[in-house]
Design a protein around this motif. Sequence first.
Motif, short mmCIF file in Angstrom:
data_model
loop_
_atom_site.label_atom_id
_atom_site.label_comp_id
_atom_site.label_asym_id
_atom_site.label_seq_id
_atom_site.Cartn_x
_atom_site.Cartn_y
_atom_site.Cartn_z
N GLN A 169 0.85 -1.18 0.00
CA GLN A 169 0.00 0.00 0.00
C GLN A 169 0.89 1.23 0.00
O GLN A 169 1.64 1.46 0.97
CB GLN A 169 -0.95 0.02 1.19
N PRO B 166 1.89 5.41 -0.15
CA PRO B 166 1.45 6.51 0.73
C PRO B 166 0.12 7.14 0.33
O PRO B 166 -0.50 7.81 1.15
CB PRO B 166 2.60 7.52 0.62
N TRP B 167 -0.34 6.94 -0.87
CA TRP B 167 -1.62 7.49 -1.31
C TRP B 167 -2.77 6.50 -1.09
O TRP B 167 -3.91 6.79 -1.43
CB TRP B 167 -1.54 7.88 -2.79
N GLY B 168 -2.45 5.34 -0.56
CA GLY B 168 -3.49 4.38 -0.22
C GLY B 168 -3.73 3.30 -1.25
O GLY B 168 -4.48 2.36 -0.99
N GLN B 169 -3.14 3.42 -2.41
CA GLN B 169 -3.35 2.43 -3.47
C GLN B 169 -2.73 1.09 -3.08
O GLN B 169 -1.58 1.05 -2.66
CB GLN B 169 -2.75 2.91 -4.78
#
Lengths: 111, 113
Positions: free
Chosen positions: A37, A39-42
């Motif tokens: 995952q 840092p942008w959540g993807q």
Amino acid sequence: GIQVEQSPPDLILQEGANSTLRCNFSDSVNNLQWFHQNPWGQLINLFYIPSGTKQNGRLSATTVATERYSLLYISSSQTTDSGVYFCAVYLEETSGSRLTFGEGTQLTVNP
Amino acid sequence: DGGITQSPKYLFRKEGQNVTLSCEQNLNHDAMYWYRQDPGQGLRLIYYSQIVNDFQKGDIAEGYSVSREKKESFPLTVTSAQKNPTAFYLCASSRQGANNEQFFGPGTRLTVL
């Protein structure tokens, strides 16, 4: 239900170091995935690995289903490897298969 | 490009309002899933659907509802009955059948004020 435990919960490395992340699961599973995952959540798929060993560049994974664990190896780590690594296992039910996630390993790679 | 899209990326709502999160895929996958992620934790399954017009509750379905009228779309409604709706919501899809690899969308961050 099945328990999925990941260790360590946090890991801090210097760039260039190697690391091993572990995933233990409490019952027999049909398959297993490793995700990163960012840092942008993807969530990015790393490995889909019910058993054996797979390699993709600096990353490799090994699952020993009979002993209920999987390992993710990161070699020559880079700052872009930072993020959370999740292990998730597949369980088959009458209504379809579903994933159960561990709590993740937070990896920080410092320059 | 084939993939999964979620919209909006960020969503703010007042307490007591229902809100619907969008998930669309053009991968021709039959199965779709909704997960919730709270800070510092793994993902938990809310609802999943193996085929159009059919869906099942996951581990934390209370306070949520879904529909699956089209193969490409699986919207999630967060109702006012959900006690702690502020979270990161992720949608996924896979081919139908046992244990097929799941692929994830970019997520929607919902904040309830």
